[in-house]
Design a protein around this motif. Structure first.
Motif, PDB file in Angstrom:
ATOM      1  N   VAL A 155       0.865  -1.176   0.000  1.00  0.00           N
ATOM      2  CA  VAL A 155       0.000   0.000   0.000  1.00  0.00           C
ATOM      3  C   VAL A 155       0.903   1.229   0.000  1.00  0.00           C
ATOM      4  N   ALA A 156       0.814   2.020  -1.050  1.00  0.00           N
ATOM      5  CA  ALA A 156       1.688   3.177  -1.211  1.00  0.00           C
ATOM      6  C   ALA A 156       0.878   4.457  -1.335  1.00  0.00           C
ATOM      7  N   MET A 157       1.510   5.562  -0.944  1.00  0.00           N
ATOM      8  CA  MET A 157       0.901   6.875  -1.114  1.00  0.00           C
ATOM      9  C   MET A 157       1.477   7.503  -2.394  1.00  0.00           C
ATOM     10  N   CYS A 158       0.617   7.709  -3.402  1.00  0.00           N
ATOM     11  CA  CYS A 158       1.087   8.207  -4.692  1.00  0.00           C
ATOM     12  C   CYS A 158       0.569   9.632  -4.926  1.00  0.00           C
ATOM     13  N   PRO A 159       1.459  10.555  -5.297  1.00  0.00           N
ATOM     14  CA  PRO A 159       0.996  11.907  -5.644  1.00  0.00           C
ATOM     15  C   PRO A 159       0.018  11.848  -6.810  1.00  0.00           C
ATOM     16  N   LEU A 160      -1.008  12.659  -6.768  1.00  0.00           N
ATOM     17  CA  LEU A 160      -2.020  12.637  -7.819  1.00  0.00           C
ATOM     18  C   LEU A 160      -1.411  12.922  -9.186  1.00  0.00           C
ATOM     19  N   ARG A 161      -0.362  13.746  -9.232  1.00  0.00           N
ATOM     20  CA  ARG A 161       0.183  14.150 -10.533  1.00  0.00           C
ATOM     21  C   ARG A 161       0.764  12.986 -11.325  1.00  0.00           C
ATOM     22  N   ILE A 162       1.156  11.902 -10.624  1.00  0.00           N
ATOM     23  CA  ILE A 162       1.748  10.791 -11.387  1.00  0.00           C
ATOM     24  C   ILE A 162       0.722   9.707 -11.722  1.00  0.00           C
ATOM     25  N   ILE A 163      -0.465   9.803 -11.140  1.00  0.00           N
ATOM     26  CA  ILE A 163      -1.481   8.772 -11.382  1.00  0.00           C
ATOM     27  C   ILE A 163      -1.789   8.617 -12.874  1.00  0.00           C
ATOM     28  N   PRO A 164      -2.038   9.724 -13.612  1.00  0.00           N
ATOM     29  CA  PRO A 164      -2.338   9.552 -15.044  1.00  0.00           C
ATOM     30  C   PRO A 164      -1.140   9.076 -15.855  1.00  0.00           C
ATOM     31  N   LYS A 165       0.055   9.264 -15.318  1.00  0.00           N
ATOM     32  CA  LYS A 165       1.256   8.948 -16.087  1.00  0.00           C
ATOM     33  C   LYS A 165       1.635   7.480 -16.011  1.00  0.00           C
ATOM     34  N   ILE A 166       1.359   6.850 -14.881  1.00  0.00           N
ATOM     35  CA  ILE A 166       1.875   5.491 -14.725  1.00  0.00           C
ATOM     36  C   ILE A 166       0.834   4.410 -15.005  1.00  0.00           C
ATOM     37  N   PHE A 167      -0.448   4.762 -14.927  1.00  0.00           N
ATOM     38  CA  PHE A 167      -1.455   3.715 -15.092  1.00  0.00           C
ATOM     39  C   PHE A 167      -1.990   3.664 -16.503  1.00  0.00           C
ATOM     40  N   LEU A 168      -2.080   2.443 -17.015  1.00  0.00           N
ATOM     41  CA  LEU A 168      -2.564   2.213 -18.362  1.00  0.00           C
ATOM     42  C   LEU A 168      -4.078   2.098 -18.369  1.00  0.00           C
ATOM     43  N   PHE A 169      -4.665   2.477 -19.480  1.00  0.00           N
ATOM     44  CA  PHE A 169      -6.081   2.211 -19.700  1.00  0.00           C
ATOM     45  C   PHE A 169      -6.206   0.959 -20.548  1.00  0.00           C
ATOM     46  N   ASP A 170      -7.272   0.215 -20.351  1.00  0.00           N
ATOM     47  CA  ASP A 170      -7.625  -0.835 -21.300  1.00  0.00           C
ATOM     48  C   ASP A 170      -8.390  -0.172 -22.432  1.00  0.00           C
ATOM     49  N   GLU A 171      -7.835  -0.131 -23.601  1.00  0.00           N
ATOM     50  CA  GLU A 171      -8.505   0.546 -24.704  1.00  0.00           C
ATOM     51  C   GLU A 171      -9.775  -0.187 -25.115  1.00  0.00           C
ATOM     52  N   ALA A 196      -7.178  22.157 -11.960  1.00  0.00           N
ATOM     53  CA  ALA A 196      -6.556  22.593 -10.701  1.00  0.00           C
ATOM     54  C   ALA A 196      -5.236  21.852 -10.496  1.00  0.00           C
ATOM     55  N   PRO A 197      -4.170  22.257 -11.207  1.00  0.00           N
ATOM     56  CA  PRO A 197      -2.886  21.557 -11.111  1.00  0.00           C
ATOM     57  C   PRO A 197      -2.291  21.564  -9.711  1.00  0.00           C
ATOM     58  N   GLU A 198      -2.762  22.483  -8.855  1.00  0.00           N
ATOM     59  CA  GLU A 198      -2.233  22.530  -7.497  1.00  0.00           C
ATOM     60  C   GLU A 198      -2.578  21.280  -6.692  1.00  0.00           C
ATOM     61  N   LEU A 199      -3.502  20.479  -7.210  1.00  0.00           N
ATOM     62  CA  LEU A 199      -3.862  19.226  -6.539  1.00  0.00           C
ATOM     63  C   LEU A 199      -2.799  18.156  -6.730  1.00  0.00           C
ATOM     64  N   GLY A 200      -1.850  18.410  -7.600  1.00  0.00           N
ATOM     65  CA  GLY A 200      -0.867  17.386  -7.983  1.00  0.00           C
ATOM     66  C   GLY A 200      -0.054  16.831  -6.849  1.00  0.00           C
ATOM     67  N   ASN A 201       0.186  17.622  -5.790  1.00  0.00           N
ATOM     68  CA  ASN A 201       1.002  17.156  -4.678  1.00  0.00           C
ATOM     69  C   ASN A 201       0.204  16.381  -3.642  1.00  0.00           C
ATOM     70  N   GLU A 202      -1.127  16.373  -3.784  1.00  0.00           N
ATOM     71  CA  GLU A 202      -1.918  15.560  -2.876  1.00  0.00           C
ATOM     72  C   GLU A 202      -1.750  14.090  -3.260  1.00  0.00           C
ATOM     73  N   THR A 203      -2.117  13.210  -2.346  1.00  0.00           N
ATOM     74  CA  THR A 203      -1.851  11.792  -2.585  1.00  0.00           C
ATOM     75  C   THR A 203      -3.133  10.967  -2.538  1.00  0.00           C
ATOM     76  N   ILE A 204      -3.061   9.807  -3.143  1.00  0.00           N
ATOM     77  CA  ILE A 204      -4.105   8.803  -3.046  1.00  0.00           C
ATOM     78  C   ILE A 204      -3.428   7.473  -2.742  1.00  0.00           C
ATOM     79  N   SER A 205      -4.048   6.663  -1.935  1.00  0.00           N
ATOM     80  CA  SER A 205      -3.446   5.370  -1.615  1.00  0.00           C
ATOM     81  C   SER A 205      -3.680   4.401  -2.765  1.00  0.00           C
TER      82      SER A 205
END
Length: 368
Positions: free
Chosen positions: A23-39, A128-137
């Motif tokens: 279980v990791a705490m990930c900054p919101l800004r990297i969420i769209p970058k690392i996770f793939l979509f199923d097309e 709201a790019p300022e949200l980028g430093n917030e995290t999601i588990s």
């Protein structure tokens, strides 16, 4: 292990079914970058998720953006195919499951649960790019070749039970109309006693007259708005007055309150014991308030003169119930029921309502 460049997350290590997960705490800004979509074009049997329902994204995005100091998102669950290393902060039993999770930049990530959250986060960051430093588990499972991703998705959703819309309204302390609905129920003697605050439909033996979501949906029609829209002070005052007057006006409800009839008998014999009636009368109430702002109360009082008995098939068959006597609640039957109520109260039909009425009377659109 030397994996070169990597993602580094503070994490907790756990174990389920003999396998490690993190279980990791990930900054919101990297969420769209690392996770793939199923097309969409990938066949379902080769996907690890259902196809993204894009109509859900704007509402979820607005929820984040409009509640930056008060939003809550549950964890994303993802599979990793690639090199990873967990480095404990200490070797003793109290700290060896706390540490840093290092994942190779070459690794593939696939979301098992949370693709709509991921898409909403991506859209919210644009606004709201300022949200980028917030995290999601994020809960990470190691899945070489991503062979087990479909099973993870299936297992996560196998026992999930969606909350009812009534529970959603009951626990909503942000939406003004939801809060107003609860206030009305709490303050009105009949509604407080005979409103089911959890269910969305009532069984024939229920001791209640209506469900909380019935009242909320009626309120949406009374103010002519959608969930989440702002309501004015005048609209709020009207809705409160409407319910107090309606509860006094419907004779059959008063009979239940006075113990002269029970809710089962009400539902069995009268359409006023069903959510369809409430939403239909909400349409009527909205029209009266809009076009009779100073006299709408007198119009609503005339509801007591209408025969609501289900035995009155001449009026209600094909509108409120079908030829088998079964109540049919959908937008079409709600409108047909509202049309007849308006006619009985001497209110004109709108152009669209007239089209629906003409089709009904011509036999083109009857309740089956």
């Amino acid at each position: 292990m030397d994996m070169g460049f990597s993602y580094n997350f503070p994490a907790i290590r756990g174990k389920q079914a003999g396998k490690e997960y993190f279980v990791a705490m990930c900054p919101l800004r990297i969420i769209p970058k690392i996770f793939l979509f199923d097309e969409d074009e990938i066949p379902p049997e080769h996907r690890a998720q259902r196809i993204l329902n894009k109509t859900r994204i704007p509402e979820m995005t607005n929820y984040i953006v409009e509640n930056q100091n008060d939003y809550v998102f549950s964890s994303i669950t993802a599979s990793i195919d690639g090199e990873l290393e967990f480095i404990p902060f200490g070797q003793d039993t109290t700290s060896n499951d706390l540490g840093q999770l290092r994942i190779s930049l070459e690794a593939r990530f696939l979301i098992n649960d949370g693709q709509h959250r991921r898409a909403a986060i991506e859209e919210a960051l644009k606004i709201a790019p300022e949200l980028g430093n917030e995290t999601i588990s994020v809960v990470f499972f190691y899945d070489e070749g991503l062979k087990n991703s479909q099973q993870i998705f299936s297992d996560l959703n196998r026992h999930a039970v969606n909350t009812t819309s009534s529970i959603g309204i009951l626990y909503d302390h942000r939406d003004r109309l939801a809060m107003l609905t609860k206030e009305i129920v709490a303050e009105n003697p009949l509604l407080s006693r005979y409103t089911d605050r959890e269910k969305v439909s009532l069984s024939k033996n229920s001791p209640k007259i209506m469900a909380l979501n019935h009242i909320f949906n009626t309120n949406l029609k009374l103010v002519g708005k959608s969930k989440g829209d702002v309501i004015s002070d005048d609209e709020e005052k009207f809705v409160k007055e409407f319910w107090n007057l309606l509860c006094e006006t419907i004779t059959e409800w008063q009979m239940v309150l006075d113990k002269e009839m029970n809710p089962r008998e009400l539902r069995m014999n009268y359409i006023v014991g069903h959510g369809l009636f409430l939403e239909a009368v909400g349409i009527v109430g909205r029209y009266a308030f809009e076009y009779q702002p100073t006299t709408w109360q007198e119009t609503i009082k005339k509801l007591s003169t209408i025969d609501w008995n289900r035995a009155n098939a001449t009026d209600w068959e094909g509108r409120a119930f079908n030829s088998n006597g079964r109540i049919q609640k959908n937008n079409h039957t709600i409108q047909l029921t509202a049309n007849l109520i308006k006619e009985k109260l001497g209110l004109p039909l709108t152009e669209n309502e007239m089209k629906i009425e003409n089709k009904f009377k011509s036999g083109e659109s009857n309740v089956k």
